[in-house]
Design a protein around this motif. Structure first.
Motif, mmCIF file in Angstrom:
data_model
loop_
_atom_site.group_PDB
_atom_site.id
_atom_site.type_symbol
_atom_site.label_atom_id
_atom_site.label_comp_id
_atom_site.label_asym_id
_atom_site.label_seq_id
_atom_site.Cartn_x
_atom_site.Cartn_y
_atom_site.Cartn_z
ATOM 1 N N LEU A 165 0.694 -1.482 0.146
ATOM 2 C CA LEU A 165 0.015 0.070 -0.175
ATOM 3 C C LEU A 165 0.769 1.437 0.264
ATOM 4 O O LEU A 165 0.843 2.351 -0.214
ATOM 5 N N ASP A 166 2.196 1.043 0.727
ATOM 6 C CA ASP A 166 3.017 2.541 0.606
ATOM 7 C C ASP A 166 3.459 2.622 -0.678
ATOM 8 O O ASP A 166 3.528 3.965 -1.709
ATOM 9 N N LYS A 167 3.765 1.326 -1.525
ATOM 10 C CA LYS A 167 4.170 1.632 -3.102
ATOM 11 C C LYS A 167 3.076 2.477 -3.519
ATOM 12 O O LYS A 167 3.318 3.276 -4.525
ATOM 13 N N MET A 168 1.963 2.138 -3.421
ATOM 14 C CA MET A 168 0.201 2.016 -4.144
ATOM 15 C C MET A 168 0.998 4.056 -3.922
ATOM 16 O O MET A 168 0.360 5.195 -4.605
ATOM 17 N N ILE A 169 0.785 3.947 -2.603
ATOM 18 C CA ILE A 169 0.599 5.635 -2.609
ATOM 19 C C ILE A 169 2.122 6.383 -3.432
ATOM 20 O O ILE A 169 1.809 7.627 -3.529
ATOM 21 N N ARG A 170 3.152 5.825 -3.092
ATOM 22 C CA ARG A 170 3.983 6.460 -4.021
ATOM 23 C C ARG A 170 3.999 6.652 -4.993
ATOM 24 O O ARG A 170 4.201 7.874 -5.711
ATOM 25 N N ASP A 171 2.994 5.476 -5.486
ATOM 26 C CA ASP A 171 3.251 5.575 -7.718
ATOM 27 C C ASP A 171 1.603 6.144 -8.079
ATOM 28 O O ASP A 171 1.067 6.530 -9.027
ATOM 29 N N ASN A 172 1.066 6.925 -6.449
ATOM 30 C CA ASN A 172 -0.391 7.153 -7.012
ATOM 31 C C ASN A 172 -1.237 6.477 -7.464
ATOM 32 O O ASN A 172 -2.371 7.142 -8.182
ATOM 33 N N THR A 173 -1.001 5.472 -6.895
ATOM 34 C CA THR A 173 -2.335 4.131 -7.913
ATOM 35 C C THR A 173 -3.162 3.223 -6.719
ATOM 36 O O THR A 173 -4.210 2.892 -7.048
ATOM 37 N N LEU A 174 -3.394 4.205 -5.889
ATOM 38 C CA LEU A 174 -3.816 4.597 -4.183
ATOM 39 C C LEU A 174 -5.728 4.106 -4.580
ATOM 40 O O LEU A 174 -6.523 3.438 -4.781
ATOM 41 N N GLY A 175 -5.519 5.779 -5.737
ATOM 42 C CA GLY A 175 -6.808 5.893 -5.761
ATOM 43 C C GLY A 175 -7.441 6.045 -7.136
ATOM 44 O O GLY A 175 -8.765 6.398 -7.944
ATOM 45 N N LEU A 176 -7.108 4.415 -7.813
ATOM 46 C CA LEU A 176 -7.489 4.208 -8.545
ATOM 47 C C LEU A 176 -8.786 2.234 -8.234
ATOM 48 O O LEU A 176 -9.212 2.805 -8.995
ATOM 49 N N ALA A 177 -8.414 2.708 -7.227
ATOM 50 C CA ALA A 177 -9.593 1.644 -6.869
ATOM 51 C C ALA A 177 -10.854 2.163 -5.910
ATOM 52 O O ALA A 177 -10.335 3.235 -5.733
ATOM 53 N N ASN A 178 -11.625 1.703 -5.340
ATOM 54 C CA ASN A 178 -13.097 2.286 -5.070
ATOM 55 C C ASN A 178 -12.905 2.165 -4.144
ATOM 56 O O ASN A 178 -13.170 2.808 -3.163
ATOM 57 N N LYS A 179 -13.156 1.098 -3.401
ATOM 58 C CA LYS A 179 -12.828 -0.038 -2.601
ATOM 59 C C LYS A 179 -12.152 -0.892 -1.936
ATOM 60 O O LYS A 179 -11.231 -1.546 -3.063
ATOM 61 N N TYR A 180 -11.677 -0.516 -0.690
ATOM 62 C CA TYR A 180 -10.542 -1.924 -0.025
ATOM 63 C C TYR A 180 -11.414 -2.822 0.908
ATOM 64 O O TYR A 180 -11.509 -2.029 2.139
ATOM 65 N N GLU A 181 -10.684 -4.244 1.209
ATOM 66 C CA GLU A 181 -11.071 -4.767 2.264
ATOM 67 C C GLU A 181 -9.596 -5.310 2.217
ATOM 68 O O GLU A 181 -8.793 -6.542 2.226
ATOM 69 N N VAL A 182 -9.294 -4.231 3.903
ATOM 70 C CA VAL A 182 -7.824 -4.828 4.222
ATOM 71 C C VAL A 182 -7.731 -5.283 5.583
ATOM 72 O O VAL A 182 -8.152 -4.933 6.337
ATOM 73 N N GLU A 183 -7.012 -6.709 5.029
ATOM 74 C CA GLU A 183 -6.749 -7.072 6.657
ATOM 75 C C GLU A 183 -5.705 -6.971 7.130
ATOM 76 O O GLU A 183 -4.183 -7.132 6.732
#
Length: 262
Positions: A165-183
């Motif tokens: 998830l940290d890598k997705m934030i740095r790549d600005n890809t976290l916002g590509l999804a609309n819903k997350y279920e994170v364990e």
């Protein structure tokens, strides 16, 4: 049965998928106004996909991608999802480790749902095997076009959800999804706790609300009783539930017109 098993031989890192399956698995135009995708990272034996299909309205409209690198779990997932009742669904099983780079990683296998990447030297290396990992953030970016998709991602990857998830934030890809279920696992691990808190705060910055937590065992009970999604117990304090089967539900705040028909 539309079940694609994407393993070492059929998965190409540069093209995402190889051969004549590319147009089928990653279509440029599905004929729908919004393309729907469900991604299950760490499906174990396929039960979480089965629950998603059961509890989600119009689930047959979704493309489904699941990452399950553990050899034993992969076979369990393949066996379950090959049943005739799943014949109408578009299910793609990817035998790769979702990670932050395209590289070989040590992976602790034969642990069932707790199979995981070996992240430090204290891990029992005798229980680890070398498996191919992919940069999940880059893979997701290649898979989607932002304004034409609705993406639901479930993450069950003990100890690895924080760096991914940290890598997705740095790549600005976290916002590509609309819903997350994170364990969220290893909550008090001093090596990842600071980054984990940062990632949780960044969900809010990206426009997500953490609405509640659910437990897998409660979902199993409701499914077996043929109940509905509304019957699954919700929790609002993660300190009162275990971390091994609890999922935090992050929902994108509905501030874009494209979300209204989801």
């Amino acid at each position: 049965m539309v079940l694609f098993l994407l393993d070492e031989q059929s998965f190409n890192l540069e093209d995402t998928f190889v051969g004549n399956q590319v147009e089928t698995l990653i279509p440029s135009d599905t004929g729908q106004s919004i393309r729907r995708i469900y991604i299950d990272i760490g499906c174990f034996n396929g039960e979480t996909i089965e629950y998603f299909l059961y509890f989600t309205p119009n689930s047959d409209a979704y493309e489904i991608y699941t990452f399950e690198p553990d050899p034993d779990n992969y076979l369990l997932c393949k066996k379950r999802l090959s049943q005739p009742k799943f014949a109408k669904y578009k299910i793609n099983i990817i035998r790769k480790v979702a990670w932050i780079r395209n590289e070989k990683v040590l992976y602790r296998t034969e642990r069932g749902r707790q199979s995981r990447i070996s992240l430090n030297a204290t891990d029992d290396l005798d229980e680890s095997v070398s498996l191919q990992a992919i940069d999940f953030s880059a893979w997701l970016a290649r898979l989607v076009e932002r304004k034409k998709v609705y993406i639901h991602i479930k993450m069950s990857m003990p100890g690895a959800e924080v760096p991914v998830l940290d890598k997705m934030i740095r790549d600005n890809t976290l916002g590509l999804a609309n819903k997350y279920e994170v364990e969220w696992t290893d909550r008090e691990n001093p090596l990842t706790r600071g980054t984990r808190i940062y990632v949780q705060l960044m969900f809010d910055s990206y426009g997500f609300d953490c609405l509640y937590y659910t437990r897998l065992k409660n979902m199993q009970k409701v499914y077996q009783a043929k109940g509905s999604a509304q019957d699954i117990e919700k929790y609002y304090d993660w300190n009162k539930i275990s971390e091994s089967d609890a999922f935090a539900h992050y929902i994108e705040r509905p501030d874009e017109p494209i979300r209204q028909d989801i």
